[in-house]
Design an enzyme around this catalytic site. Structure first.
Site, short mmCIF file in Angstrom:
data_model
loop_
_atom_site.label_atom_id
_atom_site.label_comp_id
_atom_site.label_asym_id
_atom_site.label_seq_id
_atom_site.Cartn_x
_atom_site.Cartn_y
_atom_site.Cartn_z
N GLU A 156 0.88 -1.18 0.00
CA GLU A 156 0.00 0.00 0.00
C GLU A 156 0.90 1.21 0.00
O GLU A 156 1.56 1.51 0.99
CB GLU A 156 -0.87 0.02 1.27
CG GLU A 156 -1.89 -1.08 1.36
CD GLU A 156 -2.83 -1.11 0.17
OE1 GLU A 156 -3.16 -0.05 -0.36
OE2 GLU A 156 -3.21 -2.22 -0.24
N CYS B 132 -2.08 8.95 2.68
CA CYS B 132 -1.94 8.59 1.27
C CYS B 132 -3.25 8.86 0.54
O CYS B 132 -3.29 8.95 -0.67
CB CYS B 132 -1.51 7.14 1.11
SG CYS B 132 -2.64 6.01 1.88
C1 SIN Z 1 -3.94 6.32 4.74
O1 SIN Z 1 -3.83 5.13 4.40
O2 SIN Z 1 -2.97 7.10 4.72
C2 SIN Z 1 -5.28 6.87 5.19
C3 SIN Z 1 -6.45 6.05 4.84
C4 SIN Z 1 -7.69 6.80 5.21
O3 SIN Z 1 -7.76 8.02 4.99
O4 SIN Z 1 -8.62 6.17 5.74
#
Ligand code: SIN
Length: 505
Positions: A255, A289
């Site tokens: 991810e 992200c």
């Molecule tokens: C992230 O994975 O940085 C955040 C995911 C989200 O906003 O729920």
């Protein structure tokens, strides 16, 4: 709230914390909200990595054979422990990352929620499936078995919730885990290990190693690791892929980053669209992200949107994690430098500055910055500002007349995580679903704040087609196909050319 330095307990394997006599690396974590507040002084021992992996390997067969119902019992206990430590966890997250306490509390609460969602929702995806007559007269089955030892490498922005999103499905499906938290959030990682210890999981099922880049490198390279579940930057994800290119047996769930866009169309509910995009761009100080980086406005509503967006962004509160402001500090001094550098880059590239991001001198002194807004005359796929994931509270604004241009800007990124579209017209949303190359498309909602009950993962540089959240159970398991033939032997079914006579002795 007490904020004394947390005692570093060491790595966690074979069921207990182990401190190295001669650590290979030591560092100090100061709170991003107050540089004088030393949170923890962690150490890394390279020898502990293989010991932790061996601990997980030894625990794997009996944990896998225990069966789902018995494994669930451990998780019922873990839910209670997670809830017992919710306040301590929220404060540790806030103190170590600089995010405001109210936001850290939502993260701490999500930990037990993830267990319930996995048990009640996600596990159904990998339940046994019977396929009658998979071959003529023979039933088939699809069953999902655990892979083995999973290395979980966590990010700093959600130091508990995101690794937990890998750890819970990995363990429930029968794998064992070695968790390496971000080196910026060792205290949160340590608290996770304390909670697993208190829940009395069998020795070796959950393990923890602390460390910086070299520890991560050695962990992913271990030949005893069967899977790598990573959340972090594209650059590190790419390195993991390169380091494990010949490790054919390892599954990689990567991810990575995002450069997410939102289209606000002429018929949108503008009051809602402004609010949702403020949240998209600036929540967690843009360190998600899933943050909104590009807002693409229909020309007819651009002035109204931008005026309201600017007025709201200008008044966002920024402060120490205890103050419950909307935005906290950036995670490090390097992040502040990086953020300020992008203000210069935007200016150099000719973006019109609507609101310049600055370092904010608060007391106590921390890594605070103000939000920024840049208006872009023309989308430039070669622009460094328009293409780079900044991981700070900066957003670029585009004005367009037609959907084709809006979609081209949305797709003009090497990342492909989330897109939002604000419109009353379902056909525009449906077009976005198909034409915008991302893993998540939201309708009249911000790009951030994903649901654990849905898949989470992107296309292009954002991921490697192994979505997490609800779909994590897939990468944690191997689908095993079985043909179950309970029929007696039948000579009629013999292939031609075989002369077979069975002789009973
Ligand atoms: C992230 O994975 O940085 C955040 C995911 C989200 O906003 O729920």
């Amino acid at each position: 709230m007490e904020t004394k330095t947390i005692e570093f307990l060491g790595d966690f394997y074979n069921g207990s914390f182990q401190r190295a006599k001669n650590p290979d690396d030591t560092w100090q974590i100061s709170s991003p909200s107050d540089k004088k507040d030393t949170v923890i002084c962690p150490e890394a021992s390279f020898q502990h990595i293989e010991e932790a992996v061996a601990s997980a390997r030894r625990a794997f067969p009996s944990w896998a054979h225990l069966g789902l119902e018995k494994r669930k019992e451990y998780f019922q206990r873990l839910i209670e422990i997670y809830q017992k430590y919710e306040n301590e966890m929220a404060e540790t997250i806030a103190r170590e990352t600089g995010k405001p306490l109210w936001e850290a509390q939502t993260e701490a609460k999500a930990l037990s929620g993830k267990i319930n969602v996995t048990i009640n929702h996600s596990l159904k995806r990998v339940s046994e499936e019977k396929v009658p007559d998979a071959l003529p007269g023979v039933d088939g089955y699809v069953r999902y078995k655990p892979r083995g030892v999973m290395a979980v490498l966590g990010p700093f922005n959600f130091p508990a919730h995101l690794p937990n999103g890998h750890i819970v499905p990995a363990l429930l499906t029968g794998n064992t885990v070695v968790f390496k938290p971000s080196d910026k959030t060792a205290a949160v990682g340590q608290l996770m290990a304390k909670m697993f210890a208190e829940a009395e999981f069998p020795e070796g099922v959950f393990n923890l190693v602390q460390g910086r880049g070299e520890t991560g490198k050695r962990l992913v390279a271990s030949h005893q690791v069967d899977g790598i579940l990573f959340t972090g930057s594209y650059e590190v994800g790419l390195k993991i892929k390169q380091e494990t290119l010949t490790h054919y047996w390892k599954i990689l769930a990567l991810e990575m980053g995002g450069k997410n866009s939102a289209i606000v169309w002429e018929d949108a509910d503008l009051e809602k669209a402004v609010y949702e995009n403020i949240v998209g761009a600036y929540l967690t100080s843009g360190q998600r992200c899933s943050a909104t980086s590009k807002i693409i406005l229909h020309k007819s509503i651009a002035d109204t949107f931008l005026e309201n967006f600017y007025e709201t962004a200008k008044k966002l509160t920024i402060g120490h994690w205890k103050e419950n402001a909307f935005m906290g500090a950036l995670v490090s001094a390097d992040s502040v430098d990086n953020y300020l550098r992008f203000q210069e880059i935007a200016k150099r590239e000719g973006a019109e500055c609507i609101m310049r991001g600055k370092a904010l001198d608060l007391s106590p002194s921390g890594n605070y910055v103000t939000p920024s807004i840049y208006k872009i005359k023309e989308f430039d796929p070669k622009s460094v500002y328009q293409q780079t994931e900044i991981f700070g509270p900066s957003v670029s604004i585009y004005t367009v007349n037609d959907l084709e241009t809006a979609f081209a800007i949305a797709n003009g990124s090497s990342y492909g995580l989330v897109h939002s579209v604000f419109t009353k017209d379902r056909s525009i949303y449906e077009k976005a679903l198909l034409d915008i190359r991302v893993g998540l498309v939201n309708w009249n909602r911000t790009t951030n704040g994903a649901s654990s009950k849905l898949p989470f993962g992107g296309m292009k540089k954002s991921g490697n087609d192994r979505p997490s959240a609800d779909f994590a159970v897939y990468y944690c398991t191997v689908p095993v196909a079985s043909l179950e033939d309970l029929n007696p032997f039948s000579k009629e079914k013999m292939f031609p050319g075989i002369s077979y006579q069975f002789h009973q002795k």
